[in-house]
Design an enzyme around this catalytic site. Structure first.
Site, mmCIF file in Angstrom:
data_model
loop_
_atom_site.group_PDB
_atom_site.id
_atom_site.type_symbol
_atom_site.label_atom_id
_atom_site.label_comp_id
_atom_site.label_asym_id
_atom_site.label_seq_id
_atom_site.Cartn_x
_atom_site.Cartn_y
_atom_site.Cartn_z
ATOM 1 N N TYR A 71 0.819 -1.217 0.000
ATOM 2 C CA TYR A 71 0.000 0.000 0.000
ATOM 3 C C TYR A 71 0.855 1.270 0.000
ATOM 4 C CZ TYR A 71 -4.319 -2.509 -0.062
ATOM 5 O OH TYR A 71 -5.359 -3.301 -0.485
ATOM 6 N N ARG A 74 1.723 1.819 -3.562
ATOM 7 C CA ARG A 74 0.601 2.347 -4.346
ATOM 8 C C ARG A 74 0.300 3.802 -3.999
ATOM 9 N NH1 ARG A 74 -3.958 -1.740 -3.756
ATOM 10 N NH2 ARG A 74 -5.050 -0.202 -5.032
ATOM 11 N N VAL A 117 -9.647 3.583 -5.351
ATOM 12 C CA VAL A 117 -9.198 4.050 -4.044
ATOM 13 C C VAL A 117 -8.115 5.128 -4.183
ATOM 14 C CG1 VAL A 117 -9.757 1.867 -2.895
ATOM 15 C CG2 VAL A 117 -7.487 2.171 -3.899
ATOM 16 N N HIS A 147 -14.986 1.596 -2.280
ATOM 17 C CA HIS A 147 -13.961 0.694 -1.755
ATOM 18 C C HIS A 147 -12.912 1.432 -0.915
ATOM 19 C CE1 HIS A 147 -14.991 -2.429 -5.132
ATOM 20 N NE2 HIS A 147 -15.878 -2.411 -4.159
ATOM 21 N N CYS A 155 -7.619 2.540 12.576
ATOM 22 C CA CYS A 155 -6.938 1.881 13.681
ATOM 23 C C CYS A 155 -7.622 0.546 13.965
ATOM 24 C CB CYS A 155 -6.955 2.760 14.922
ATOM 25 S SG CYS A 155 -6.238 1.910 16.350
ATOM 26 N N CYS A 194 -1.429 4.016 15.641
ATOM 27 C CA CYS A 194 -2.437 5.020 15.975
ATOM 28 C C CYS A 194 -1.859 6.095 16.896
ATOM 29 C CB CYS A 194 -3.607 4.332 16.660
ATOM 30 S SG CYS A 194 -4.968 5.425 17.063
ATOM 31 N N SER A 236 -14.204 -4.122 -14.895
ATOM 32 C CA SER A 236 -14.410 -5.468 -15.424
ATOM 33 C C SER A 236 -15.743 -6.036 -14.946
ATOM 34 C CB SER A 236 -13.264 -6.374 -14.988
ATOM 35 O OG SER A 236 -13.204 -6.444 -13.575
ATOM 36 N N ASN A 261 -15.442 0.899 -22.292
ATOM 37 C CA ASN A 261 -14.365 -0.030 -21.916
ATOM 38 C C ASN A 261 -13.489 -0.286 -23.136
ATOM 39 O OD1 ASN A 261 -12.945 -2.603 -21.018
ATOM 40 N ND2 ASN A 261 -14.309 -2.301 -19.273
HETATM 41 C C1 BJW Z 1 -10.193 0.513 -19.590
HETATM 42 C C2 BJW Z 1 -9.038 1.228 -19.755
HETATM 43 C C3 BJW Z 1 -9.194 2.459 -20.360
HETATM 44 C C4 BJW Z 1 -8.451 -0.552 -18.821
HETATM 45 N N1 BJW Z 1 -10.419 2.873 -20.720
HETATM 46 N N2 BJW Z 1 -11.383 0.931 -19.959
HETATM 47 C C5 BJW Z 1 -22.069 -11.933 -4.897
HETATM 48 C C6 BJW Z 1 -21.669 -12.971 -5.687
HETATM 49 C C7 BJW Z 1 -20.391 -13.498 -5.582
HETATM 50 C C8 BJW Z 1 -19.479 -12.979 -4.683
HETATM 51 C C9 BJW Z 1 -19.869 -11.935 -3.896
HETATM 52 C C10 BJW Z 1 -21.151 -11.429 -3.996
HETATM 53 N N3 BJW Z 1 -21.256 -10.404 -3.123
HETATM 54 C C11 BJW Z 1 -20.074 -10.242 -2.490
HETATM 55 C C12 BJW Z 1 -19.211 -11.176 -2.936
HETATM 56 C C13 BJW Z 1 -17.806 -11.353 -2.490
HETATM 57 C C14 BJW Z 1 -16.874 -10.339 -3.127
HETATM 58 C C15 BJW Z 1 -16.887 -10.501 -4.641
HETATM 59 O O1 BJW Z 1 -17.463 -9.766 -5.381
HETATM 60 N N4 BJW Z 1 -16.124 -11.443 -5.156
HETATM 61 C C16 BJW Z 1 -16.034 -11.632 -6.613
HETATM 62 C C17 BJW Z 1 -14.576 -11.747 -7.002
HETATM 63 C C18 BJW Z 1 -16.915 -12.759 -7.051
HETATM 64 N N5 BJW Z 1 -17.234 -8.976 -2.763
HETATM 65 C C19 BJW Z 1 -16.894 -8.469 -1.592
HETATM 66 O O2 BJW Z 1 -16.304 -9.144 -0.770
HETATM 67 C C20 BJW Z 1 -17.294 -7.044 -1.277
HETATM 68 N N6 BJW Z 1 -17.908 -7.018 0.001
HETATM 69 C C21 BJW Z 1 -19.186 -7.377 0.203
HETATM 70 O O3 BJW Z 1 -19.946 -7.557 -0.720
HETATM 71 O O4 BJW Z 1 -19.536 -7.487 1.520
HETATM 72 C C22 BJW Z 1 -20.698 -8.251 1.842
HETATM 73 C C23 BJW Z 1 -20.431 -9.721 1.503
HETATM 74 C C24 BJW Z 1 -19.203 -10.297 1.789
HETATM 75 C C25 BJW Z 1 -18.958 -11.646 1.449
HETATM 76 C C26 BJW Z 1 -19.936 -12.398 0.801
HETATM 77 C C27 BJW Z 1 -21.159 -11.799 0.512
HETATM 78 C C28 BJW Z 1 -21.402 -10.450 0.870
HETATM 79 C C29 BJW Z 1 -16.055 -6.162 -1.138
HETATM 80 C C30 BJW Z 1 -15.310 -6.026 -2.409
HETATM 81 C C31 BJW Z 1 -14.005 -5.243 -2.166
HETATM 82 C C32 BJW Z 1 -13.151 -5.151 -3.400
HETATM 83 N N7 BJW Z 1 -11.869 -4.665 -3.052
HETATM 84 C C33 BJW Z 1 -10.899 -4.372 -4.094
HETATM 85 C C34 BJW Z 1 -9.564 -3.915 -3.433
HETATM 86 C C35 BJW Z 1 -9.685 -2.509 -2.876
HETATM 87 C C36 BJW Z 1 -8.461 -2.098 -2.156
HETATM 88 C C37 BJW Z 1 -7.281 -1.961 -3.072
HETATM 89 O O5 BJW Z 1 -7.332 -1.300 -4.110
HETATM 90 O O6 BJW Z 1 -6.242 -2.483 -2.725
HETATM 91 O O7 BJW Z 1 -11.394 -3.365 -4.960
HETATM 92 S S1 BJW Z 1 -10.621 -5.744 -5.191
HETATM 93 C C38 BJW Z 1 -10.406 -4.769 -6.639
HETATM 94 O O8 BJW Z 1 -11.454 -5.078 -7.583
HETATM 95 C C39 BJW Z 1 -10.634 -3.318 -6.195
HETATM 96 C C40 BJW Z 1 -11.463 -2.795 -7.324
HETATM 97 O O9 BJW Z 1 -12.189 -1.648 -6.909
HETATM 98 C C41 BJW Z 1 -12.332 -3.952 -7.685
HETATM 99 C C42 BJW Z 1 -12.933 -3.884 -9.062
HETATM 100 O O10 BJW Z 1 -11.951 -3.925 -10.052
HETATM 101 P P1 BJW Z 1 -12.092 -3.023 -11.362
HETATM 102 O O11 BJW Z 1 -12.087 -1.600 -10.992
HETATM 103 O O12 BJW Z 1 -13.224 -3.485 -12.178
HETATM 104 O O13 BJW Z 1 -10.670 -3.286 -12.066
HETATM 105 P P2 BJW Z 1 -10.266 -4.446 -13.112
HETATM 106 O O14 BJW Z 1 -8.781 -4.425 -13.192
HETATM 107 O O15 BJW Z 1 -10.909 -5.716 -12.803
HETATM 108 O O16 BJW Z 1 -10.887 -3.969 -14.503
HETATM 109 C C43 BJW Z 1 -10.399 -2.847 -15.202
HETATM 110 C C44 BJW Z 1 -11.274 -2.681 -16.440
HETATM 111 O O17 BJW Z 1 -10.904 -1.478 -17.075
HETATM 112 C C45 BJW Z 1 -11.137 -3.806 -17.463
HETATM 113 O O18 BJW Z 1 -12.444 -4.170 -17.897
HETATM 114 C C46 BJW Z 1 -10.366 -3.153 -18.613
HETATM 115 O O19 BJW Z 1 -10.759 -3.670 -19.890
HETATM 116 C C47 BJW Z 1 -10.779 -1.723 -18.470
HETATM 117 N N8 BJW Z 1 -9.825 -0.735 -18.929
HETATM 118 N N9 BJW Z 1 -7.975 0.438 -19.252
HETATM 119 C C48 BJW Z 1 -11.488 2.027 -20.497
HETATM 120 N N10 BJW Z 1 -8.106 3.254 -20.603
HETATM 121 ZN ZN ZN Z 2 -6.326 3.682 17.848
#
Ligand code: BJW
Ligand code: ZN
Length: 290
Positions: A71, A74, A117, A147, A155, A194, A236, A261
């Site tokens: 982190y 980043r 983020v 996110h 903390c 903290c 994505s 996209n």
């Molecule tokens: C371009 C481009 C250009 C490139 N122009 N385009 C229901 C079903 C199944 C699973 C779950 C569900 N509900 C919850 C879950 C569990 C889980 C989940 O979704 N898992 C899946 C993998 C299936 N979700 C969670 O745990 C969430 N919490 C939650 O729902 O709590 C309640 C709960 C928990 C458990 C079970 C059930 C309910 C929390 C999700 C937290 C995600 N965290 C992260 C890390 C953040 C911190 C960090 O940055 O370090 O967030 S993971 C990562 O993925 C980050 C992103 O915000 C997130 C999404 O990614 P994003 O932004 O889409 O990036 P990419 O790289 O995937 O895509 C980039 C795109 O851009 C591509 O399409 C390219 O083509 C395009 N592109 N250049 C236009 N110039």
């Molecule tokens: Zn504290």
């Protein structure tokens, strides 16, 4: 092909002008042109670790030193980066601007819900609306960072959260952004701690990891539930709940979906999408919207 794109762009602008509660949902592709790596594309690696394997509560518990260095790295990338033309175009739609009057004359609200983020959308907004009066954080418009934010710390003992832009966050992290150097093992007491009096708890990054709840989810869901047009920008659509928002707009609200996209849509995605603009969002958004 240009004519087809022109016609699609015109029909999309017309839909924007009619929309009452449009929302933009952003993902990592929005910041790609600012040099911030996406998660599932090339560059989603840090010291040979898949970025997604480090973005979990389990990874932090197992090895907080490694996760903090990831982190820290980043944060330093983002501190050296600037908002791009896509961030700036969205910022102009969030404030009282000529573009907003022209493109969103019927909008009662316009929110940007971002999964990113990096805080770059907020920086673009500050640059467009440096004064408090014009900066929106109202029911009419705001940025929701679903996110979390790389510059927030929480903390793990007392729960206090704050924005901390210091770089490095603590002396032991100084220079840890230099990946040509040896990987270091930092003792837990030397990681960010903290500063609340008497606490000294271990801090964690103020981001939302897999399996964790999204702090502003109630508010975001209520905005999605009345949304009539969603712009899905550079994501994505693989991470829930964000990945389900377009379907809610389309099928529950009977609204419309526009996807920007670099990738072509898959066959089953295509059915739910009213407009698919294929290309870099930082070129498409300014081109189509201004
Ligand atoms: C371009 C481009 C250009 C490139 N122009 N385009 C229901 C079903 C199944 C699973 C779950 C569900 N509900 C919850 C879950 C569990 C889980 C989940 O979704 N898992 C899946 C993998 C299936 N979700 C969670 O745990 C969430 N919490 C939650 O729902 O709590 C309640 C709960 C928990 C458990 C079970 C059930 C309910 C929390 C999700 C937290 C995600 N965290 C992260 C890390 C953040 C911190 C960090 O940055 O370090 O967030 S993971 C990562 O993925 C980050 C992103 O915000 C997130 C999404 O990614 P994003 O932004 O889409 O990036 P990419 O790289 O995937 O895509 C980039 C795109 O851009 C591509 O399409 C390219 O083509 C395009 N592109 N250049 C236009 N110039
Ligand atoms: Zn504290």
């Amino acid at each position: 092909a240009d004519d087809a794109m022109g016609a699609a762009a015109e029909s999309f602008r017309q839909a924007l002008r009619q929309a009452r509660h449009p929302i933009a949902l952003a993902g990592a592709g929005l910041s790609a042109a600012s040099g911030i790596p996406t998660f599932r594309g090339a560059g989603g690696l840090w010291r040979s670790h898949d970025a997604l394997s480090l973005a979990t509560p389990e990874a932090f518990k197992r090895d907080p030193s490694k996760v903090w260095q990831f982190y820290h790295y980043r944060r330093s990338v983002v501190l050296a980066a600037s908002p791009n033309a896509a961030h700036t175009t969205l910022a102009k739609l969030l404030i009282q601007s000529h573009l907003r009057d022209q493109l969103l004359p019927n909008a009662k609200s316009f929110h940007l819900v971002t999964q990113n983020v990096d805080g770059l959308s907020g920086r673009a907004l500050q640059e467009s609306a440096p004064t408090e009066q014009s900066a929106p954080s109202t029911s009419a418009g705001s940025i929701l960072e679903m996110h979390g934010n790389l510059f927030k710390t929480i903390c793990t003992s007392c729960g206090e959260s704050r924005i901390d832009l210091r770089d490095p966050l603590c002396p032991a992290l100084r220079g840890a952004e230099d990946l040509s150097g040896e990987y270091r093992v930092i003792p837990t007491d030397h990681l960010p701690r903290c500063s609340q009096s008497g606490c000294n708890g271990l801090l964690r990054p103020g981001v939302v990891w897999f399996g964790e709840s999204i702090p502003e989810l109630d508010r975001i869901q209520s905005l999605i539930s009345r949304c009539d047009l969603i712009l899905v920008l550079g994501t994505s659509s693989t991470v829930y709940p964000a990945a389900g928002f377009a379907q809610i707009v389309k099928h529950s609200n009977h609204g419309q979906v526009a996807v920007f996209n670099i990738e072509q849509p898959s066959d089953d995605e295509r059915d739910d999408v009213d407009w698919h603009f294929v290309g870099p969002v930082e070129t498409l958004l300014p081109q189509i919207l201004s």
